[in-house]
Design an enzyme around this catalytic site. Sequence first.
Site, mmCIF file in Angstrom:
data_model
loop_
_atom_site.group_PDB
_atom_site.id
_atom_site.type_symbol
_atom_site.label_atom_id
_atom_site.label_comp_id
_atom_site.label_asym_id
_atom_site.label_seq_id
_atom_site.Cartn_x
_atom_site.Cartn_y
_atom_site.Cartn_z
ATOM 1 N N ILE A 145 0.619 -8.985 19.746
ATOM 2 C CA ILE A 145 1.666 -9.276 18.754
ATOM 3 C C ILE A 145 3.063 -9.029 19.318
ATOM 4 O O ILE A 145 3.978 -9.836 19.123
ATOM 5 C CB ILE A 145 1.454 -8.413 17.491
ATOM 6 C CG1 ILE A 145 0.168 -8.830 16.797
ATOM 7 C CG2 ILE A 145 2.648 -8.497 16.541
ATOM 8 C CD1 ILE A 145 -0.352 -7.842 15.778
ATOM 9 N N SER A 185 -6.758 -7.514 9.743
ATOM 10 C CA SER A 185 -8.126 -8.044 9.768
ATOM 11 C C SER A 185 -8.365 -8.929 8.546
ATOM 12 O O SER A 185 -9.378 -9.611 8.457
ATOM 13 C CB SER A 185 -9.124 -6.886 9.802
ATOM 14 O OG SER A 185 -8.946 -6.061 8.673
ATOM 15 N N HIS A 239 0.814 -1.222 0.000
ATOM 16 C CA HIS A 239 0.000 0.000 0.000
ATOM 17 C C HIS A 239 0.847 1.271 0.000
ATOM 18 O O HIS A 239 0.359 2.336 0.362
ATOM 19 C CB HIS A 239 -0.979 -0.034 1.196
ATOM 20 C CG HIS A 239 -1.965 -1.165 1.104
ATOM 21 N ND1 HIS A 239 -2.691 -1.634 2.161
ATOM 22 C CD2 HIS A 239 -2.342 -1.921 0.026
ATOM 23 C CE1 HIS A 239 -3.477 -2.631 1.753
ATOM 24 N NE2 HIS A 239 -3.264 -2.830 0.467
HETATM 25 P P1 NAD Z 1 -6.961 -3.391 10.202
HETATM 26 O O1 NAD Z 1 -7.070 -2.114 10.965
HETATM 27 O O2 NAD Z 1 -8.074 -3.762 9.296
HETATM 28 O O3 NAD Z 1 -6.794 -4.610 11.226
HETATM 29 C C1 NAD Z 1 -5.822 -4.597 12.228
HETATM 30 C C2 NAD Z 1 -6.028 -5.860 13.069
HETATM 31 O O4 NAD Z 1 -4.954 -5.935 14.013
HETATM 32 C C3 NAD Z 1 -7.334 -5.854 13.857
HETATM 33 O O5 NAD Z 1 -8.065 -7.032 13.547
HETATM 34 C C4 NAD Z 1 -6.875 -5.839 15.322
HETATM 35 O O6 NAD Z 1 -7.669 -6.672 16.142
HETATM 36 C C5 NAD Z 1 -5.473 -6.375 15.256
HETATM 37 N N1 NAD Z 1 -4.570 -5.812 16.274
HETATM 38 C C6 NAD Z 1 -4.330 -4.492 16.511
HETATM 39 N N2 NAD Z 1 -3.370 -4.340 17.452
HETATM 40 C C7 NAD Z 1 -3.018 -5.609 17.827
HETATM 41 C C8 NAD Z 1 -2.068 -6.102 18.754
HETATM 42 N N3 NAD Z 1 -1.260 -5.290 19.451
HETATM 43 N N4 NAD Z 1 -1.954 -7.442 18.914
HETATM 44 C C9 NAD Z 1 -2.768 -8.295 18.180
HETATM 45 N N5 NAD Z 1 -3.646 -7.874 17.261
HETATM 46 C C10 NAD Z 1 -3.779 -6.541 17.086
HETATM 47 O O7 NAD Z 1 -5.567 -3.370 9.511
HETATM 48 P P2 NAD Z 1 -5.114 -3.924 8.075
HETATM 49 O O8 NAD Z 1 -5.657 -5.297 7.856
HETATM 50 O O9 NAD Z 1 -3.657 -3.694 7.984
HETATM 51 O O10 NAD Z 1 -5.866 -2.969 7.038
HETATM 52 C C11 NAD Z 1 -5.848 -1.574 7.242
HETATM 53 C C12 NAD Z 1 -5.294 -0.766 6.097
HETATM 54 O O11 NAD Z 1 -4.922 0.480 6.651
HETATM 55 C C13 NAD Z 1 -4.065 -1.307 5.483
HETATM 56 O O12 NAD Z 1 -4.280 -1.229 4.139
HETATM 57 C C14 NAD Z 1 -2.931 -0.381 5.877
HETATM 58 O O13 NAD Z 1 -2.286 0.089 4.701
HETATM 59 C C15 NAD Z 1 -3.575 0.833 6.464
HETATM 60 N N6 NAD Z 1 -3.046 1.273 7.788
HETATM 61 C C16 NAD Z 1 -1.710 1.284 8.009
HETATM 62 C C17 NAD Z 1 -1.200 1.697 9.235
HETATM 63 C C18 NAD Z 1 0.303 1.683 9.444
HETATM 64 O O14 NAD Z 1 1.057 1.822 8.479
HETATM 65 N N7 NAD Z 1 0.782 1.492 10.668
HETATM 66 C C19 NAD Z 1 -2.063 2.098 10.247
HETATM 67 C C20 NAD Z 1 -3.450 2.105 9.989
HETATM 68 C C21 NAD Z 1 -3.921 1.671 8.744
#
Ligand code: NAD
Length: 254
Positions: free
Chosen positions: A239, A197, A122
């Site tokens: 995690i 997710s 992404h």
């Molecule tokens: P998502 O937000 O859909 O899902 C994140 C998942 O991680 C959730 O199901 C949650 O329960 C789990 N989670 C969160 N913290 C956790 C932890 N400490 N331990 C265990 N599980 C944990 O994220 P996605 O599937 O990556 O999709 C979101 C989109 O948003 C992606 O395309 C990404 O590019 C973008 N995004 C990126 C960032 C980043 O770069 N850090 C942050 C937010 C969103």
Amino acid sequence: MSSFDRASERMAQARRITVLTGAGISTDSGIPDFRGPQGVWTKNPAAERASQLQHYLSDPEVRRAAWQNRLNSPAWAAQPNSGHQAIVELERHGRLRSLITQNIDELHQRAGSDPSLVLELHGTMRSVVCWQCGERGPMGPVLDRVRAGEDDPSCTTCGGILKSATISFGQSLDPEVLAGAEAAASDCDLLLAVGSSLTVHPAAGLVPLAKGKGASLIIVNAEPTPYDRIADAVLSDSISKVLPALVSASVLDG
Ligand code: NAD
């Protein structure tokens, strides 16, 4: 046998591990995810609209809000956590085939992951791209312009709309990066999906692709995912705690 023991046994046997990460690996670095309980979209569903490409391109109000969000992102101050470090450890032991990430924060590279093994599906928030002439550059100087009062900075070369070099909804993925990710999912012997997710496609489709080609599948995520039922092990712990434990158990055993 516990899920953790089953997961470390599979990890110990694997020699070409592809890791697929999502926003959940960076929450313990202070960057909220989108769909977890504290997620940006869970708390503010209207924010999802702003990430649609058509709205960004057609509505200066959406762009102004996006530049303020970029300026105030917690990602600028974030440091990699032990989850990111665990993947570096896997690489040091020669077990990492590829690291596919949906994240845009570059924390994997900052933790020490070899950039040539990282596939940013992404894109990255640390670069900007002009929607008109395609010119790319670092994000920092453009954020300086926003700080100085430009609320919707445009390309200094052609005057076009600037956007972070990330993939918005409605925008296609870089075909080369996607092809690299599909290859990494197809020829690994284990796919480790962490902190996602697994609802965003085509990223999520890499999971059944790997499984269909015979790879083991381990999912580490606090909440259920659509692919839990085809996984060999599902770990729903934190995690930053479970990933280092899983990697050390498997490199010691393997
Ligand atoms: P998502 O937000 O859909 O899902 C994140 C998942 O991680 C959730 O199901 C949650 O329960 C789990 N989670 C969160 N913290 C956790 C932890 N400490 N331990 C265990 N599980 C944990 O994220 P996605 O599937 O990556 O999709 C979101 C989109 O948003 C992606 O395309 C990404 O590019 C973008 N995004 C990126 C960032 C980043 O770069 N850090 C942050 C937010 C969103």
